[in-house]
Design a protein around this motif. Structure first.
Motif, PDB file in Angstrom:
ATOM      1  N   LEU A 178       1.023  -1.201   0.094  1.00  0.00           N
ATOM      2  CA  LEU A 178      -0.012  -0.155   0.012  1.00  0.00           C
ATOM      3  C   LEU A 178       0.751   1.161  -0.043  1.00  0.00           C
ATOM      4  O   LEU A 178       1.779   1.310   0.886  1.00  0.00           O
ATOM      5  CB  LEU A 178      -0.906  -0.155   1.261  1.00  0.00           C
ATOM      6  CG  LEU A 178      -1.850  -1.187   1.352  1.00  0.00           C
ATOM      7  CD1 LEU A 178      -2.686  -1.007   2.530  1.00  0.00           C
ATOM      8  CD2 LEU A 178      -2.713  -1.279   0.309  1.00  0.00           C
ATOM      9  N   GLY A 179       0.259   2.210  -0.601  1.00  0.00           N
ATOM     10  CA  GLY A 179       0.882   3.629  -0.577  1.00  0.00           C
ATOM     11  C   GLY A 179       0.773   4.271   0.732  1.00  0.00           C
ATOM     12  O   GLY A 179      -0.170   3.915   1.650  1.00  0.00           O
ATOM     13  N   SER A 180       1.298   5.640   0.867  1.00  0.00           N
ATOM     14  CA  SER A 180       1.152   6.234   2.187  1.00  0.00           C
ATOM     15  C   SER A 180      -0.390   6.663   2.528  1.00  0.00           C
ATOM     16  O   SER A 180      -0.764   6.873   3.485  1.00  0.00           O
ATOM     17  CB  SER A 180       1.890   7.572   2.246  1.00  0.00           C
ATOM     18  OG  SER A 180       1.555   8.299   1.165  1.00  0.00           O
ATOM     19  N   ASP A 181      -1.243   6.754   1.325  1.00  0.00           N
ATOM     20  CA  ASP A 181      -2.679   6.901   1.507  1.00  0.00           C
ATOM     21  C   ASP A 181      -3.636   5.908   1.494  1.00  0.00           C
ATOM     22  O   ASP A 181      -4.704   6.050   1.275  1.00  0.00           O
ATOM     23  CB  ASP A 181      -2.909   7.985   0.416  1.00  0.00           C
ATOM     24  CG  ASP A 181      -2.830   7.139  -0.902  1.00  0.00           C
ATOM     25  OD1 ASP A 181      -2.198   6.308  -1.323  1.00  0.00           O
ATOM     26  OD2 ASP A 181      -3.223   7.879  -1.952  1.00  0.00           O
ATOM     27  N   SER A 182      -2.879   4.683   1.875  1.00  0.00           N
ATOM     28  CA  SER A 182      -3.585   3.440   1.919  1.00  0.00           C
ATOM     29  C   SER A 182      -4.060   2.919   0.311  1.00  0.00           C
ATOM     30  O   SER A 182      -4.909   1.745   0.387  1.00  0.00           O
ATOM     31  CB  SER A 182      -4.627   3.415   2.828  1.00  0.00           C
ATOM     32  OG  SER A 182      -4.113   3.445   4.122  1.00  0.00           O
ATOM     33  N   SER A 183      -3.739   3.483  -0.711  1.00  0.00           N
ATOM     34  CA  SER A 183      -3.963   3.171  -1.867  1.00  0.00           C
ATOM     35  C   SER A 183      -3.208   1.824  -2.384  1.00  0.00           C
ATOM     36  O   SER A 183      -2.115   1.743  -2.001  1.00  0.00           O
ATOM     37  CB  SER A 183      -3.957   4.290  -2.885  1.00  0.00           C
ATOM     38  OG  SER A 183      -2.541   4.639  -3.182  1.00  0.00           O
ATOM     39  N   GLU A 233       9.010   2.458   1.249  1.00  0.00           N
ATOM     40  CA  GLU A 233       9.600   3.388   0.385  1.00  0.00           C
ATOM     41  C   GLU A 233       8.954   4.576  -0.289  1.00  0.00           C
ATOM     42  O   GLU A 233       9.517   5.334  -0.994  1.00  0.00           O
ATOM     43  CB  GLU A 233       9.943   2.573  -0.764  1.00  0.00           C
ATOM     44  CG  GLU A 233      11.193   1.271  -0.490  1.00  0.00           C
ATOM     45  CD  GLU A 233      12.547   1.570  -0.430  1.00  0.00           C
ATOM     46  OE1 GLU A 233      12.819   2.762  -1.080  1.00  0.00           O
ATOM     47  OE2 GLU A 233      13.429   0.929   0.187  1.00  0.00           O
ATOM     48  N   PHE A 234       7.681   4.479  -0.033  1.00  0.00           N
ATOM     49  CA  PHE A 234       6.855   5.595  -0.855  1.00  0.00           C
ATOM     50  C   PHE A 234       6.206   6.537   0.205  1.00  0.00           C
ATOM     51  O   PHE A 234       5.296   7.172   0.168  1.00  0.00           O
ATOM     52  CB  PHE A 234       5.580   4.911  -1.629  1.00  0.00           C
ATOM     53  CG  PHE A 234       6.178   4.070  -2.566  1.00  0.00           C
ATOM     54  CD1 PHE A 234       6.523   4.792  -4.064  1.00  0.00           C
ATOM     55  CD2 PHE A 234       6.551   2.809  -2.413  1.00  0.00           C
ATOM     56  CE1 PHE A 234       7.011   4.236  -4.951  1.00  0.00           C
ATOM     57  CE2 PHE A 234       7.254   2.004  -3.775  1.00  0.00           C
ATOM     58  CZ  PHE A 234       7.304   2.716  -4.796  1.00  0.00           C
ATOM     59  N   GLY A 235       6.713   6.591   1.652  1.00  0.00           N
ATOM     60  CA  GLY A 235       6.246   7.312   2.642  1.00  0.00           C
ATOM     61  C   GLY A 235       5.958   6.593   3.671  1.00  0.00           C
ATOM     62  O   GLY A 235       5.711   5.562   3.658  1.00  0.00           O
ATOM     63  N   PRO A 236       5.528   7.378   4.916  1.00  0.00           N
ATOM     64  CA  PRO A 236       4.833   6.764   6.194  1.00  0.00           C
ATOM     65  C   PRO A 236       3.768   6.138   5.933  1.00  0.00           C
ATOM     66  O   PRO A 236       2.832   6.511   5.247  1.00  0.00           O
ATOM     67  CB  PRO A 236       5.015   7.604   7.094  1.00  0.00           C
ATOM     68  CG  PRO A 236       4.933   8.983   6.385  1.00  0.00           C
ATOM     69  CD  PRO A 236       5.756   8.921   5.197  1.00  0.00           C
ATOM     70  N   PRO A 237       3.403   5.012   6.477  1.00  0.00           N
ATOM     71  CA  PRO A 237       2.207   4.540   6.342  1.00  0.00           C
ATOM     72  C   PRO A 237       1.009   5.187   7.040  1.00  0.00           C
ATOM     73  O   PRO A 237       1.255   6.071   7.990  1.00  0.00           O
ATOM     74  CB  PRO A 237       2.321   2.988   7.234  1.00  0.00           C
ATOM     75  CG  PRO A 237       3.246   3.413   8.266  1.00  0.00           C
ATOM     76  CD  PRO A 237       4.189   4.234   7.622  1.00  0.00           C
ATOM     77  N   ALA A 238      -0.209   4.807   6.547  1.00  0.00           N
ATOM     78  CA  ALA A 238      -1.303   5.530   7.292  1.00  0.00           C
ATOM     79  C   ALA A 238      -1.506   5.272   8.488  1.00  0.00           C
ATOM     80  O   ALA A 238      -1.099   4.271   8.956  1.00  0.00           O
ATOM     81  CB  ALA A 238      -2.661   5.408   6.245  1.00  0.00           C
ATOM     82  N   LYS A 239      -2.343   5.887   9.322  1.00  0.00           N
ATOM     83  CA  LYS A 239      -2.623   5.616  10.832  1.00  0.00           C
ATOM     84  C   LYS A 239      -3.081   4.401  11.019  1.00  0.00           C
ATOM     85  O   LYS A 239      -2.891   3.648  11.876  1.00  0.00           O
ATOM     86  CB  LYS A 239      -3.400   6.815  11.312  1.00  0.00           C
ATOM     87  CG  LYS A 239      -2.641   8.156  11.389  1.00  0.00           C
ATOM     88  CD  LYS A 239      -3.456   9.331  12.176  1.00  0.00           C
ATOM     89  CE  LYS A 239      -2.829  10.569  12.147  1.00  0.00           C
ATOM     90  NZ  LYS A 239      -3.546  11.484  12.732  1.00  0.00           N
ATOM     91  N   LYS A 240      -3.933   3.980   9.936  1.00  0.00           N
ATOM     92  CA  LYS A 240      -4.621   2.594  10.437  1.00  0.00           C
ATOM     93  C   LYS A 240      -3.975   1.648   9.469  1.00  0.00           C
ATOM     94  O   LYS A 240      -4.189   1.914   8.042  1.00  0.00           O
ATOM     95  CB  LYS A 240      -6.152   2.777   9.816  1.00  0.00           C
ATOM     96  CG  LYS A 240      -6.888   1.471   9.958  1.00  0.00           C
ATOM     97  CD  LYS A 240      -8.408   1.620   9.632  1.00  0.00           C
ATOM     98  CE  LYS A 240      -9.324   0.310   9.843  1.00  0.00           C
ATOM     99  NZ  LYS A 240     -10.621   0.358   9.411  1.00  0.00           N
ATOM    100  N   ASP A 241      -3.115   0.912  10.103  1.00  0.00           N
ATOM    101  CA  ASP A 241      -2.441  -0.182   9.109  1.00  0.00           C
ATOM    102  C   ASP A 241      -3.289  -1.322   9.035  1.00  0.00           C
ATOM    103  O   ASP A 241      -3.617  -2.082  10.109  1.00  0.00           O
ATOM    104  CB  ASP A 241      -1.380  -0.377   9.824  1.00  0.00           C
ATOM    105  CG  ASP A 241      -0.373  -1.327   9.347  1.00  0.00           C
ATOM    106  OD1 ASP A 241       0.825  -1.629   9.552  1.00  0.00           O
ATOM    107  OD2 ASP A 241      -0.438  -1.704   8.233  1.00  0.00           O
ATOM    108  N   ASN A 242      -3.619  -1.709   7.860  1.00  0.00           N
ATOM    109  CA  ASN A 242      -4.649  -3.033   7.692  1.00  0.00           C
ATOM    110  C   ASN A 242      -3.679  -4.042   7.593  1.00  0.00           C
ATOM    111  O   ASN A 242      -4.259  -5.455   7.648  1.00  0.00           O
ATOM    112  CB  ASN A 242      -5.275  -2.888   6.332  1.00  0.00           C
ATOM    113  CG  ASN A 242      -6.486  -1.987   6.633  1.00  0.00           C
ATOM    114  OD1 ASN A 242      -7.059  -1.918   7.498  1.00  0.00           O
ATOM    115  ND2 ASN A 242      -6.776  -1.211   5.490  1.00  0.00           N
TER     116      ASN A 242
END
Length: 275
Positions: A221-226, A262-271
């Motif tokens: 996933l990307g930093s925006d969870s996409s 590698e694409f930025g910090p993860p979103a707060k909600k980590d699935n």
């Protein structure tokens, strides 16, 4: 997609450069794109007659276009004179800069995972409602399973495809189901499965196509969870198996997280939680 009759001349395209507007007319290009878009939406291949009727054009108009697209590798024609899309557009899509960046950043992590597990792993992306294999790292086991780069498959017929589909927005899943040909009951069952995968962020199941293989697939996933891609380890079930499945899952999930980082910090909600 519905394409209306085109018996009249197609509209001209207007391209503006600076203060001047230049009008171009490219009917051959229009015809080629119409054919590709039509076959891209078709559930099965089509004959020349069917293509001509669907586009509101004559077979004479489309003959050279079909021959050209076939010779350039965009279409394949079987012995029954039925045309289908080839995988060339998928392969071209995999060369896009964003995909190249994903592969470049993912490969060091994938190679480390392959060394650790002594199994091959591959990375897939979703392209036009299909899964496309864009990268592969091989382990050093004497016997192992590898997947061809450039291979494509329907999302709901593979473990990694289901993982990728679980992370897509609802409207994209609904568009996919409308073209899948699956029954309402089957879609409902698969949607329930997708919901569970979405909560975990991974799936570890027997391969639906190869006996004796277990696929562990996890979302990148990307930093925006996409969804960026799906990492998959296809593990051969050997005699006197010593590899702990939970350890394999944890290693794959951690690798996917490393690629995501590698694409930025993860979103707060980590699935992506292993279990």
């Amino acid at each position: 997609m519905k394409i209306g009759p085109k018996k009249d001349a197609p509209p001209k395209r207007s391209v503006t450069t600076g203060d001047e507007a230049t009008v171009y007319n490219a009917p051959a290009v229009d015809k080629a794109l119409d054919v590709l878009e039509l076959l891209g939406d078709a559930r099965r291949g089509m004959s020349m007659t069917g293509i001509a009727e669907a586009l509101g054009r004559s077979k004479q108009e489309l003959y050279r276009v079909l021959v050209c697209l076939q010779e350039r590798g965009y279409l394949v024609r079987d012995s029954g004179q039925i045309y289908r899309l080839s995988t060339k557009m998928f392969e071209l899509g995999s060369q896009h800069c964003s995909t190249q960046m994903l592969v470049a950043r993912a490969m060091p992590h994938m190679e480390q995972l392959a060394r650790q597990l002594r199994e091959s792993c591959h990375l897939n992306i979703v392209v036009q409602n299909r899964m496309l294999v864009v990268a592969r790292a091989e382990g050093d086991a004497d016997v192992m399973l590898t997947v061809r780069i450039g291979a494509t498959f329907e999302l709901h017929r593979r473990v990694s495809g289901l993982v990728g589909m679980s992370m897509l927005p609802e409207h994209r899943r609904q568009d996919y189901w409308q073209q899948s040909g699956e029954s309402a009951s089957r879609i409902k069952s698969l949607e329930s499965q997708l919901s569970e995968i979405r909560k975990r962020g991974y799936s570890n199941e027997d391969s639906p196509i190869v006996v004796g293989v277990r696929d562990c697939a996890t979302a990148v996933l990307g930093s925006d969870s996409s969804l960026l891609g799906v990492l998959c380890v296809s593990h051969l079930c050997r005699r006197d198996e010593r590899l702990d499945q939970s350890a394999l899952i944890e290693s794959a999930v951690l690798c996917a997280r490393s690629i995501s980082a590698e694409f930025g910090p993860p979103a707060k909600k980590d699935n992506m939680t292993s279990g």
